[in-house]
Scaffold this motif. Structure first.
Motif, PDB file in Angstrom:
ATOM      1  N   VAL A 176       0.831  -1.205   0.000  1.00 12.97           N
ATOM      2  CA  VAL A 176       0.000   0.000   0.000  1.00 12.97           C
ATOM      3  C   VAL A 176       0.865   1.254   0.000  1.00 12.97           C
ATOM      4  CG1 VAL A 176      -1.863  -1.205   1.206  1.00 12.97           C
ATOM      5  CG2 VAL A 176      -0.163   0.080   2.528  1.00 12.97           C
ATOM      6  N   THR A 177       0.217   2.384  -0.255  1.00 14.20           N
ATOM      7  CA  THR A 177       0.906   3.670  -0.288  1.00 14.20           C
ATOM      8  C   THR A 177       1.052   4.250   1.114  1.00 14.20           C
ATOM      9  OG1 THR A 177      -0.122   4.097  -2.434  1.00 14.20           O
ATOM     10  CG2 THR A 177       0.904   5.966  -1.326  1.00 14.20           C
ATOM     11  N   ALA A 178       2.204   4.809   1.377  1.00 13.22           N
ATOM     12  CA  ALA A 178       2.451   5.525   2.630  1.00 13.22           C
ATOM     13  C   ALA A 178       3.117   6.854   2.305  1.00 13.22           C
ATOM     14  CB  ALA A 178       3.327   4.707   3.563  1.00 13.22           C
ATOM     15  N   ARG A 179       2.989   7.794   3.193  1.00 12.46           N
ATOM     16  CA  ARG A 179       3.649   9.083   3.022  1.00 12.46           C
ATOM     17  C   ARG A 179       4.182   9.564   4.360  1.00 12.46           C
ATOM     18  NH1 ARG A 179       4.025  13.646  -0.236  1.00 12.46           N
ATOM     19  NH2 ARG A 179       4.346  15.558   0.957  1.00 12.46           N
ATOM     20  N   ILE A 180       5.410  10.049   4.334  1.00  8.81           N
ATOM     21  CA  ILE A 180       6.025  10.592   5.532  1.00  8.81           C
ATOM     22  C   ILE A 180       6.212  12.096   5.359  1.00  8.81           C
ATOM     23  CG2 ILE A 180       8.111  10.643   6.950  1.00  8.81           C
ATOM     24  CD1 ILE A 180       8.505   7.683   6.314  1.00  8.81           C
ATOM     25  N   ASP A 181       5.674  12.854   6.289  1.00  9.53           N
ATOM     26  CA  ASP A 181       5.900  14.296   6.337  1.00  9.53           C
ATOM     27  C   ASP A 181       6.773  14.561   7.559  1.00  9.53           C
ATOM     28  OD1 ASP A 181       4.059  15.740   4.216  1.00  9.53           O
ATOM     29  OD2 ASP A 181       2.916  14.044   5.014  1.00  9.53           O
ATOM     30  N   LYS A 182       8.056  14.700   7.299  1.00  7.77           N
ATOM     31  CA  LYS A 182       9.066  14.753   8.352  1.00  7.77           C
ATOM     32  C   LYS A 182       9.446  16.186   8.697  1.00  7.77           C
ATOM     33  CE  LYS A 182      13.691  12.968   9.437  1.00  7.77           C
ATOM     34  NZ  LYS A 182      14.828  12.144   8.917  1.00  7.77           N
ATOM     35  N   VAL A 183       9.555  16.436   9.982  1.00  9.68           N
ATOM     36  CA  VAL A 183      10.021  17.724  10.481  1.00  9.68           C
ATOM     37  C   VAL A 183      11.428  17.513  11.038  1.00  9.68           C
ATOM     38  CG1 VAL A 183       9.585  19.618  12.074  1.00  9.68           C
ATOM     39  CG2 VAL A 183       7.674  18.384  11.052  1.00  9.68           C
ATOM     40  N   SER A 184      12.373  18.322  10.613  1.00  7.97           N
ATOM     41  CA  SER A 184      13.771  18.101  10.991  1.00  7.97           C
ATOM     42  C   SER A 184      14.004  18.181  12.492  1.00  7.97           C
ATOM     43  CB  SER A 184      14.678  19.096  10.258  1.00  7.97           C
ATOM     44  OG  SER A 184      14.315  20.435  10.576  1.00  7.97           O
ATOM     45  N   ASP A 185      13.317  19.079  13.152  1.00  8.79           N
ATOM     46  CA  ASP A 185      13.494  19.256  14.594  1.00  8.79           C
ATOM     47  C   ASP A 185      12.244  18.817  15.355  1.00  8.79           C
ATOM     48  OD1 ASP A 185      12.013  21.283  13.501  1.00  8.79           O
ATOM     49  OD2 ASP A 185      12.860  22.872  14.747  1.00  8.79           O
ATOM     50  N   SER A 186      11.695  17.667  14.979  1.00  8.21           N
ATOM     51  CA  SER A 186      10.429  17.209  15.539  1.00  8.21           C
ATOM     52  C   SER A 186      10.528  16.892  17.028  1.00  8.21           C
ATOM     53  CB  SER A 186       9.928  15.979  14.787  1.00  8.21           C
ATOM     54  OG  SER A 186      10.768  14.872  15.019  1.00  8.21           O
ATOM     55  N   ILE A 187       9.399  17.083  17.711  1.00 12.40           N
ATOM     56  CA  ILE A 187       9.320  16.723  19.133  1.00 12.40           C
ATOM     57  C   ILE A 187       8.773  15.311  19.294  1.00 12.40           C
ATOM     58  CG2 ILE A 187       9.048  19.121  19.864  1.00 12.40           C
ATOM     59  CD1 ILE A 187       6.027  18.529  20.205  1.00 12.40           C
ATOM     60  N   ALA A 188       8.153  14.778  18.207  1.00 10.72           N
ATOM     61  CA  ALA A 188       7.567  13.438  18.247  1.00 10.72           C
ATOM     62  C   ALA A 188       7.145  13.055  16.833  1.00 10.72           C
ATOM     63  CB  ALA A 188       6.368  13.389  19.183  1.00 10.72           C
ATOM     64  N   SER A 189       6.775  11.774  16.676  1.00  8.18           N
ATOM     65  CA  SER A 189       6.268  11.290  15.392  1.00  8.18           C
ATOM     66  C   SER A 189       4.929  10.603  15.617  1.00  8.18           C
ATOM     67  CB  SER A 189       7.260  10.310  14.755  1.00  8.18           C
ATOM     68  OG  SER A 189       8.460  10.967  14.411  1.00  8.18           O
ATOM     69  N   LEU A 190       3.980  10.892  14.731  1.00  2.75           N
ATOM     70  CA  LEU A 190       2.622  10.369  14.849  1.00  2.75           C
ATOM     71  C   LEU A 190       2.277   9.525  13.628  1.00  2.75           C
ATOM     72  CD1 LEU A 190      -0.265  10.340  16.131  1.00  2.75           C
ATOM     73  CD2 LEU A 190      -0.692  12.489  14.891  1.00  2.75           C
ATOM     74  N   VAL A 191       1.929   8.270  13.856  1.00  5.32           N
ATOM     75  CA  VAL A 191       1.398   7.400  12.796  1.00  5.32           C
ATOM     76  C   VAL A 191      -0.105   7.568  12.823  1.00  5.32           C
ATOM     77  CG1 VAL A 191       1.145   5.033  11.982  1.00  5.32           C
ATOM     78  CG2 VAL A 191       3.311   5.781  12.999  1.00  5.32           C
ATOM     79  N   PHE A 192      -0.677   8.104  11.744  1.00  4.56           N
ATOM     80  CA  PHE A 192      -2.083   8.518  11.747  1.00  4.56           C
ATOM     81  C   PHE A 192      -2.844   7.803  10.641  1.00  4.56           C
ATOM     82  CE2 PHE A 192      -5.680  11.451  11.460  1.00  4.56           C
ATOM     83  CZ  PHE A 192      -5.919  11.707  12.807  1.00  4.56           C
ATOM     84  N   ALA A 193      -3.881   7.049  11.021  1.00  2.00           N
ATOM     85  CA  ALA A 193      -4.651   6.237  10.086  1.00  2.00           C
ATOM     86  C   ALA A 193      -5.938   6.936   9.661  1.00  2.00           C
ATOM     87  CB  ALA A 193      -4.987   4.887  10.731  1.00  2.00           C
ATOM     88  N   HIS A 194      -6.325   6.708   8.425  1.00  2.00           N
ATOM     89  CA  HIS A 194      -7.515   7.372   7.882  1.00  2.00           C
ATOM     90  C   HIS A 194      -8.813   6.700   8.333  1.00  2.00           C
ATOM     91  CE1 HIS A 194      -8.326   4.168   4.930  1.00  2.00           C
ATOM     92  NE2 HIS A 194      -7.038   4.181   4.607  1.00  2.00           N
ATOM     93  N   GLY A 195      -9.929   7.379   8.089  1.00  2.00           N
ATOM     94  CA  GLY A 195     -11.241   6.851   8.439  1.00  2.00           C
ATOM     95  C   GLY A 195     -11.750   5.856   7.414  1.00  2.00           C
ATOM     96  N   ALA A 196     -12.965   5.371   7.626  1.00  2.00           N
ATOM     97  CA  ALA A 196     -13.502   4.307   6.789  1.00  2.00           C
ATOM     98  C   ALA A 196     -13.823   4.757   5.368  1.00  2.00           C
ATOM     99  CB  ALA A 196     -14.760   3.722   7.440  1.00  2.00           C
ATOM    100  N   GLY A 197     -14.231   6.011   5.201  1.00  2.00           N
ATOM    101  CA  GLY A 197     -14.751   6.435   3.909  1.00  2.00           C
ATOM    102  C   GLY A 197     -13.791   7.150   2.983  1.00  2.00           C
ATOM    103  N   ALA A 198     -12.594   7.478   3.435  1.00  2.00           N
ATOM    104  CA  ALA A 198     -11.645   8.220   2.598  1.00  2.00           C
ATOM    105  C   ALA A 198     -10.220   7.879   3.001  1.00  2.00           C
ATOM    106  CB  ALA A 198     -11.889   9.717   2.714  1.00  2.00           C
ATOM    107  N   GLY A 199      -9.300   7.951   2.037  1.00  5.43           N
ATOM    108  CA  GLY A 199      -7.926   7.517   2.269  1.00  5.43           C
ATOM    109  C   GLY A 199      -7.004   8.574   2.839  1.00  5.43           C
ATOM    110  N   MET A 200      -5.724   8.292   2.721  1.00  7.38           N
ATOM    111  CA  MET A 200      -4.696   9.112   3.354  1.00  7.38           C
ATOM    112  C   MET A 200      -4.583  10.524   2.771  1.00  7.38           C
ATOM    113  SD  MET A 200      -1.239   7.378   1.775  1.00  7.38           S
ATOM    114  CE  MET A 200      -0.241   8.864   1.732  1.00  7.38           C
ATOM    115  N   HIS A 201      -5.121  10.737   1.565  1.00  7.38           N
ATOM    116  CA  HIS A 201      -5.032  12.054   0.947  1.00  7.38           C
ATOM    117  C   HIS A 201      -6.284  12.901   1.157  1.00  7.38           C
ATOM    118  CE1 HIS A 201      -1.158  11.535  -0.874  1.00  7.38           C
ATOM    119  NE2 HIS A 201      -1.533  10.445  -1.514  1.00  7.38           N
ATOM    120  N   HIS A 202      -7.205  12.419   1.974  1.00 14.59           N
ATOM    121  CA  HIS A 202      -8.405  13.210   2.248  1.00 14.59           C
ATOM    122  C   HIS A 202      -8.005  14.542   2.878  1.00 14.59           C
ATOM    123  CE1 HIS A 202     -12.156  14.377   4.361  1.00 14.59           C
ATOM    124  NE2 HIS A 202     -12.731  13.827   3.305  1.00 14.59           N
ATOM    125  N   GLY A 203      -8.797  15.565   2.591  1.00 15.14           N
ATOM    126  CA  GLY A 203      -8.470  16.898   3.077  1.00 15.14           C
ATOM    127  C   GLY A 203      -8.304  16.985   4.580  1.00 15.14           C
TER     128      GLY A 203
END
Length: 216
Positions: free
Chosen positions: A13-40
């Motif tokens: 499947v498709t994944a996308r990482i939006d990385k912040v160079s000086d991040s305080i944490a990383s969040l793995v965030f899953a989409h809802g039932a009706g729309a995918g990872m590119h939903h607004g």
């Protein structure tokens, strides 16, 4: 960071990482039932998290990648989340948090229990405690087994989170709950009656940022 492939079992499947160079944490965030990872909604949450120095990894569940209408089984969905967390641990810096919108958040809670995932906390945006016409708390029964901090963000007009039931569950779990001013399950707000002057996504990510900072 460019999109990449997330492979597990027979799935790709498709994944996308939006990385912040000086991040305080990383969040793995899953989409809802009706729309995918590119939903607004996911795009907005990701962008606001990045502004708050939180890196985000999004991905499609297999059913969404295959453009099917029926959601994956719990077994498949939790394996996808497990694989996404492993990718985040490879590509991003910790501490690591799991979460998602609606179905994605509910499956994240199951993934922690089913696969004994090591994360610093869980973030539930519009957790679907029940279907709109059948209020109940059965969907939260497994969550007593979760030992990490949990944050629930639900709209005051969310038809899948009856207020007294949600507050009872959160109290039982010793979790954190914030009601999003006039928002419904999809984060639409009533502009005329909303008391807050910021938008709902700023409201959400403000709570997420504080939670991440305090739980790290």
């Amino acid at each position: 960071m460019a999109e990449q492939r997330l492979k597990f079992d027979e799935f790709d499947v498709t994944a996308r990482i939006d990385k912040v160079s000086d991040s305080i944490a990383s969040l793995v965030f899953a989409h809802g039932a009706g729309a995918g990872m590119h939903h607004g909604t996911l795009e907005e949450i990701t962008g606001r998290c990045n502004e708050s120095k939180i890196s985000v990894l999004r991905f499609n569940f297999p059913y969404m990648e295959a453009r099917k209408n029926r959601t994956d089984s719990q077994a498949v969905a939790t394996l996808a989340i497990k694989a996404a967390l492993e990718l985040a641990q490879e590509k991003l810096s910790g501490p690591y948090f799991l979460g998602g919108h609606s179905f994605g958040g509910r499956m994240a809670s199951h993934a922690v229990v089913d696969h004994d995932l090591d994360v610093s906390g869980l973030v539930f945006c519009s957790f679907p405690l029940h279907t709109p016409k059948k209020p109940g708390v059965a969907r939260a029964e497994h969550m007593d087994a979760i030992t990490v901090p949990m944050l629930f963000l639900s709209g005051t007009r969310d038809g899948m989170a009856q207020r007294d039931l949600m507050e009872g569950v959160v109290t039982r779990l010793n979790a954190e709950l914030h009601w999003l001013d006039t928002a419904d399950h999809g984060y639409k707000v009533l502009k005329r009656t909303r008391q807050r002057t910021d938008d709902v996504f700023s409201e959400m990510v403000g709570y997420i940022t504080t939670f991440v900072s305090e739980s790290s």
